[in-house]
Design a protein around this motif. Structure first.
Motif, PDB file in Angstrom:
ATOM      1  N   VAL A 117     -15.871   5.498   7.246  1.00 55.68           N
ATOM      2  CA  VAL A 117     -15.745   4.065   6.792  1.00 55.68           C
ATOM      3  C   VAL A 117     -15.227   2.983   7.465  1.00 55.68           C
ATOM      4  O   VAL A 117     -15.771   1.703   7.593  1.00 55.68           O
ATOM      5  N   ALA A 118     -14.428   3.308   8.497  1.00 61.95           N
ATOM      6  CA  ALA A 118     -14.092   2.619   9.549  1.00 61.95           C
ATOM      7  C   ALA A 118     -15.358   1.767  10.433  1.00 61.95           C
ATOM      8  O   ALA A 118     -15.349   0.513  10.905  1.00 61.95           O
ATOM      9  N   ARG A 162      -6.673  -7.349   3.346  1.00 66.47           N
ATOM     10  CA  ARG A 162      -7.274  -6.937   2.156  1.00 66.47           C
ATOM     11  C   ARG A 162      -8.435  -6.015   2.316  1.00 66.47           C
ATOM     12  O   ARG A 162      -8.651  -5.137   1.724  1.00 66.47           O
ATOM     13  N   SER A 163      -9.031  -6.303   3.440  1.00 67.62           N
ATOM     14  CA  SER A 163     -10.309  -5.297   3.732  1.00 67.62           C
ATOM     15  C   SER A 163      -9.680  -3.852   4.152  1.00 67.62           C
ATOM     16  O   SER A 163     -10.392  -2.852   3.917  1.00 67.62           O
ATOM     17  N   ALA A 164      -8.553  -3.800   4.773  1.00 69.67           N
ATOM     18  CA  ALA A 164      -7.881  -2.405   5.023  1.00 69.67           C
ATOM     19  C   ALA A 164      -7.713  -1.725   3.753  1.00 69.67           C
ATOM     20  O   ALA A 164      -7.779  -0.627   3.792  1.00 69.67           O
ATOM     21  N   GLU A 165      -7.111  -2.434   2.580  1.00 70.09           N
ATOM     22  CA  GLU A 165      -6.907  -1.956   1.402  1.00 70.09           C
ATOM     23  C   GLU A 165      -8.195  -1.533   0.908  1.00 70.09           C
ATOM     24  O   GLU A 165      -8.205  -0.386   0.139  1.00 70.09           O
ATOM     25  N   VAL A 166      -9.264  -2.183   0.714  1.00 71.33           N
ATOM     26  CA  VAL A 166     -10.659  -1.773   0.433  1.00 71.33           C
ATOM     27  C   VAL A 166     -11.218  -0.622   1.169  1.00 71.33           C
ATOM     28  O   VAL A 166     -11.880   0.461   0.429  1.00 71.33           O
ATOM     29  N   VAL A 187     -12.613   2.996  -0.436  1.00 64.98           N
ATOM     30  CA  VAL A 187     -13.828   3.265   0.016  1.00 64.98           C
ATOM     31  C   VAL A 187     -13.861   4.844   0.618  1.00 64.98           C
ATOM     32  O   VAL A 187     -14.667   5.700   0.297  1.00 64.98           O
ATOM     33  N   ALA A 188     -12.929   4.902   1.621  1.00 64.83           N
ATOM     34  CA  ALA A 188     -12.706   6.337   2.192  1.00 64.83           C
ATOM     35  C   ALA A 188     -12.495   7.378   1.007  1.00 64.83           C
ATOM     36  O   ALA A 188     -12.881   8.481   1.112  1.00 64.83           O
ATOM     37  N   ARG A 189     -11.679   7.161   0.298  1.00 67.54           N
ATOM     38  CA  ARG A 189     -11.003   7.859  -0.854  1.00 67.54           C
ATOM     39  C   ARG A 189     -12.437   8.382  -1.540  1.00 67.54           C
ATOM     40  O   ARG A 189     -12.596   9.493  -2.033  1.00 67.54           O
TER      41      ARG A 189
END
Length: 217
Positions: free
Chosen positions: A171-172, A141-145, A149-151
């Protein structure tokens, strides 16, 4: 989404109010059971029985136990994204993300208290951190968030995220620090919001120095 909108709160109408109260009760009871007897030890029947509803009613509101345990987390994550969206355009990416994260912690109780006591949410967060099956879901789920955020960062900076890697890289790095701070907090003895906020602020403050080439100066 602002604090005033409170996505977990009733949206109007007696029927909708009753449905919302049932959902809220299922959520609270589930989190209480997860934090007192364990996520894997808690059954859907136990949750439904505690609220005096059928298993069928439970499934009207939640697809499974996983959906319950992450329901409040959904609200908190959206709250952070909205806080970032509202940061002044002049702030750089790291500054904006840091201030948005701390602002989200500062308003967490106001956001959740109409439905879930903030202390219960924080204990649930520790359950997620200490349960391998939930932690794996949390990371996915964090990867999706992170992508959301990156976008948003790319949009703030006027960049094309598909051709410029900097938003995703930034963001990473930021979310990596957040995960480290959250993991350390979960191992500690203080489950309070103040404790994770302080640890988060301290680790984010070390992000810049950690990226420097020479650590010996």
């Amino acid at each position: 989404m602002t604090v005033e909108q409170r996505p977990l709160a009733p949206v109007g109408g007696l029927r909708e109010l009753k449905k919302q109260r049932t959902r809220d009760a299922l959520l609270r009871v589930a989190l209480e059971l997860f934090t007192t007897q364990g996520y894997e030890q808690t059954t859907i029947d136990e949750i439904a029985d505690a609220v005096d509803v059928s298993q069928r009613t439970f499934f009207r509101y939640f697809a499974n136990k996983e959906a319950v345990v992450f329901a409040a987390q959904d609200t908190v994550e959206s709250h952070f994204v909205d806080a970032l969206r509202e940061r002044p355009p002049a702030e750089g990416p790291f500054t904006a993300m840091r201030r948005a994260a701390l602002s989200a912690w500062d308003t967490l109780e106001e956001l959740l208290s109409p439905v879930v006591p903030v202390g219960l949410y924080m204990r649930t967060y520790q359950v997620i951190e200490s349960t391998p099956a939930l932690l794996a879901v949390h990371l996915r789920r964090s990867a999706e968030v992170e992508e959301r955020v990156a976008r948003l960062v790319a949009e703030r900076e006027g960049l094309d995220i598909d051709s410029d890697p900097r938003p995703r890289v930034a963001v990473a790095a930021f979310t990596g620090v957040m995960r480290v701070a959250g993991g350390l907090w979960g191992q500690g003895g203080d489950p309070s919001v103040a404790a994770i906020r302080a640890l988060t602020a301290d680790y984010l403050d070390h992000l810049g120095p950690a990226l420097a080439d020479d650590w010996r100066t």
